[in-house]
Design an enzyme around this catalytic site. Structure first.
Site, PDB file in Angstrom:
ATOM      1  CD1 TRP A  41      -2.577   1.843   0.499  1.00 41.17           C
ATOM      2  CD2 TRP A  41      -1.256   2.467   2.202  1.00 41.17           C
ATOM      3  NE1 TRP A  41      -2.885   3.149   0.825  1.00 41.17           N
ATOM      4  CE2 TRP A  41      -2.090   3.541   1.857  1.00 41.17           C
ATOM      5  CE3 TRP A  41      -0.331   2.620   3.240  1.00 41.17           C
ATOM      6  CZ2 TRP A  41      -2.026   4.769   2.522  1.00 41.17           C
ATOM      7  CZ3 TRP A  41      -0.271   3.837   3.906  1.00 41.17           C
ATOM      8  CH2 TRP A  41      -1.123   4.894   3.553  1.00 41.17           C
ATOM      9  CD  GLU A  88      -4.634  -1.328   2.363  1.00 42.41           C
ATOM     10  OE1 GLU A  88      -3.455  -1.550   2.702  1.00 42.41           O
ATOM     11  OE2 GLU A  88      -5.502  -0.974   3.173  1.00 42.41           O
ATOM     12  CE  LYS A 107      -6.331   6.066   2.815  1.00 43.33           C
ATOM     13  NZ  LYS A 107      -5.421   6.181   3.936  1.00 43.33           N
ATOM     14  CG  ASP A 137      -8.599  -0.605   4.790  1.00 41.21           C
ATOM     15  OD1 ASP A 137      -9.663  -0.101   5.185  1.00 41.21           O
ATOM     16  OD2 ASP A 137      -7.548  -0.566   5.463  1.00 41.21           O
ATOM     17  CG  HIS A 194      -8.633   2.202   2.069  1.00 45.78           C
ATOM     18  ND1 HIS A 194      -7.382   1.735   1.757  1.00 45.78           N
ATOM     19  CD2 HIS A 194      -8.537   2.687   3.333  1.00 45.78           C
ATOM     20  CE1 HIS A 194      -6.562   1.902   2.779  1.00 45.78           C
ATOM     21  NE2 HIS A 194      -7.246   2.467   3.749  1.00 45.78           N
ATOM     22  CG  HIS A 197      -5.974  -4.164   5.497  1.00 48.12           C
ATOM     23  ND1 HIS A 197      -5.089  -3.127   5.327  1.00 48.12           N
ATOM     24  CD2 HIS A 197      -5.229  -5.293   5.628  1.00 48.12           C
ATOM     25  CE1 HIS A 197      -3.856  -3.610   5.354  1.00 48.12           C
ATOM     26  NE2 HIS A 197      -3.910  -4.921   5.525  1.00 48.12           N
ATOM     27  CG  ASP A 245      -8.879   4.976   5.979  1.00 48.15           C
ATOM     28  OD1 ASP A 245      -9.261   3.913   6.491  1.00 48.15           O
ATOM     29  OD2 ASP A 245      -7.695   5.187   5.657  1.00 48.15           O
ATOM     30  CG  ASP A 282      -7.572   3.146   9.887  1.00 49.03           C
ATOM     31  OD1 ASP A 282      -7.650   2.017   9.381  1.00 49.03           O
ATOM     32  OD2 ASP A 282      -7.170   4.140   9.253  1.00 49.03           O
ATOM     33  CG  ASP A 321      -5.259  -1.270   8.584  1.00 49.51           C
ATOM     34  OD1 ASP A 321      -4.644  -0.744   9.527  1.00 49.51           O
ATOM     35  OD2 ASP A 321      -5.244  -0.801   7.425  1.00 49.51           O
TER      36      ASP A 321
END
Ligand code: RNT
Ligand code: ZN
Length: 412
Positions: A180, A221, A223, A254, A257, A281, A289, A291, A321
Site C-alpha cells: 500500500w 491495497e 485507497k 480495506d 478505503h 483489511h 478512513d 480506522d 487494520d
C-alpha cells in the site's frame, strides 16, 4: 439444559449445526496487525506518522520497544480465541547493530520477530512501509518523478519480498505481503496519468524479483483518499484491481478505503468470481478512513456473511487494520479481533440454503421475516461456548485493567 444446549436446539430447528460452526471458526486464521500497539510508530526511525493516515489520542502506556510490543501482543493474543497470525510492517525492523535504510533491510533485521512467532507457533504477514520516512518526497514514493526516490522505494519493495519469503520458510506458514502506498495530491493534479504509469512500472520492477509463489502471496491495497491527499490517489481502486488481475497477484480491499456509501461486502462476491484469492483489511471508518476499532456492526457481519456463505474461508486472507490511541491499546486489539470472529460465527449460524431458496423464489416478504428473526436468535450463547472451549474469558476487561496497572502504568 444449559444455555448452550438450548441455543443449539433453537439453531438446529433452522437446520443449523452450532457444534460444526464452532469447530469451523476454530480453524479460521485472523492476521492481527502489530501497529495497534504503538500507534503505527515502528522502531526504524523517529519520524512522525505520515502518508495521509492518522492516529488520534494519547492514552498512556504505548509500547516503545520491541520487548514492550511483544509483551503487549502476548497479552492481547492470550485474550483472543482462535488461530492468529502476526502482521508486521517493515518499520518494525529491529536493528541490533547498525541501522540501515529501508532500501537495505534484510531478514536478519526481523530475526527476533521470527523467534517470537516460532515460539508461539504462528505465521507472519508483512507490509513494506512507504510512509513516515524522509525519502517520501512531496507525498510520493513508488510514483515519484524523482528517479532517486522512486528507485529507493523499489529497492524497499524488493527487500520486503525477500523478508516475507524468509518468514514463510522459517515458520513453515505462507506469508502475505501487502503493498500500500500513500502517494497522492492534496489538490487537483495536472497529470493523473504519469504517476500511475510510474507506480505500474515500479510494481513491475519489484515483482520481477524471483520468489516462491507457494510461500509468498503478494497483495495490493487500494485507497480513495488520505488526509492531506484529498484530490487524487495514485493507487486507486481501478488501478489496484486492474494491476492485480493483470499480474496474477491478490487484490486487497480495506473497508475504510471507499466512498462512505460503498460497501466492501458487496464487492466480495464479484472479486471471488474473478480471483482465486482475495484479501481484506477489516476496519471501521467513521465518516472517513478513521480506522476505529471493529465493532459487531452490520457491515462487519455482512462482510463475514459474504465470505462464509460463498464458502470462501480458504480463499480470503483476513487481516485487521485499525489504530485507536484514545483507549487502552490492548483492549482495542482484543475487542476488534474478537468482533471479526464474532461476525464470522454469526455468519456461520445463518440458514443460508433456506434464504437463497427464498430469494430465488422471489419470496421476499418471508426472506425479510427470516433475516430479522435470525438477528435475535441466541447467538450469544454459542459465542460464549466458543470462548469457553478456547479457554478465554468472556469479559476480558479485568485482565486488561490488571495489565494496565501492573505493566502499562510503569511506562513513563
Ligand atoms: C492505510 C492503509 C494501510 C495502513 C497500514 C498501516 O490507509 O489502510 O493498510 O493502515 O499499512
Ligand atoms: Zn489497510
Amino acid at each position: 439444559m444449559n444455555r448452550f444446549e438450548s441455543a443449539k436446539e433453537i439453531y438446529s430447528s433452522y437446520g443449523i449445526d452450532a457444534e460444526a460452526s464452532i469447530e469451523r471458526l476454530k480453524d479460521v486464521t485472523i492476521s492481527v496487525h502489530c501497529w495497534q500497539g504503538d500507534d503505527v510508530t515502528g522502531f526504524d526511525n523517529k519520524e512522525a506518522l505520515s502518508g495521509g493516515i492518522q492516529t488520534t489520542g494519547n492514552y498512556p502506556g504505548k509500547a516503545r520497544t520491541p520487548e514492550e510490543l511483544m509483551a503487549d501482543l502476548d497479552k492481547a493474543f492470550s485474550l483472543i480465541p482462535g488461530k492468529k497470525k502476526l502482521n508486521l510492517h517493515a518499520c518494525y525492523a529491529i536493528f541490533d547493530e547498525e541501522a540501515v535504510g529501508r532500501d537495505k533491510i534484510e531478514p536478519k533485521h526481523f530475526k527476533k520477530w521470527v523467534e517470537y512467532a516460532k515460539s508461539r507457533s504462528i505465521g507472519i504477514d508483512f507490509n513494506p512501509t512507504f510512509f513516515s520516512h524522509p525519502m517520501v518526497k512531496d507525498n510520493l514514493t513508488l510514483s515519484s518523478p524523482d528517479e532517486e526516490v522512486r528507485s529507493y522505494w523499489v529497492e524497499h519493495g524488493k527487500a520486503c519480498i525477500k523478508i516475507a519469503e524468509y518468514f514463510a520458510t522459517e515458520t513453515g506458514i505462507p506469508s502475505v505481503i501487502n503493498f500500500w502506498i500513500p502517494d497522492g495530491y492534496k489538490d487537483i493534479p495536472a497529470d493523473r496519468f504519469a504517476p500511475r504509469a510510474r507506480f505500474k512500472k515500479s510494481l513491475d520492477e519489484i515483482l520481477a524479483v524471483p520468489y516462491d509463489k507457494s510461500k509468498v502471496y503478494v497483495t495490493l491495497e487500494s485507497k480513495v483518499f488520505g488526509i492531506g491527499l484529498e484530490s487524487y490517489t495514485v493507487g486507486s481502486a481501478e488501478f489496484c484491481l486492474s494491476y492485480s488481475t493483470q499480474n496474477g497477484i491478490v487484490p486487497l480491499m480495506d473497508n475504510g478505503h471507499y466512498h462512505p456509501t460503498e460497501v466492501v461486502s458487496d464487492k466480495i462476491p464479484t472479486l471471488l468470481l474473478f480471483n482465486e484469492k482475495i484479501a481484506l483489511h477489516i476496519t471501521r471508518g467513521v465518516r472517513w478512513d478513521s480506522d476505529h476499532v471493529i465493532i459487531f456492526d452490520d457491515e462487519t457481519k455482512e462482510i463475514a456473511k459474504e465470505i462464509v456463505r460463498n464458502d470462501a474461508l480458504d480463499r480470503v486472507f483476513i487481516a485487521t487494520d485499525y489504530f485507536d490511541a484514545s483507549i487502552n491499546r490492548i483492549s482495542a486489539w482484543v475487542t476488534g479481533v474478537r468482533n471479526v470472529q464474532k461476525a464470522l460465527l454469526f455468519a456461520m449460524l445463518q440458514p443460508d440454503a433456506k434464504m437463497k431458496e427464498l430469494q430465488d423464489n422471489a419470496e421476499t416478504s418471508e426472506l425479510m421475516v427470516l433475516m430479522e428473526e435470525m438477528k435475535t436468535a441466541p447467538f450469544g450463547d454459542i459465542w460464549n461456548e466458543f470462548l469457553a472451549r478456547e479457554n478465554v474469558e468472556k469479559n476480558y476487561f479485568a485482565e486488561i485493567k490488571k495489565y494496565e496497572n501492573e505493566v502499562l502504568a510503569l511506562r513513563k
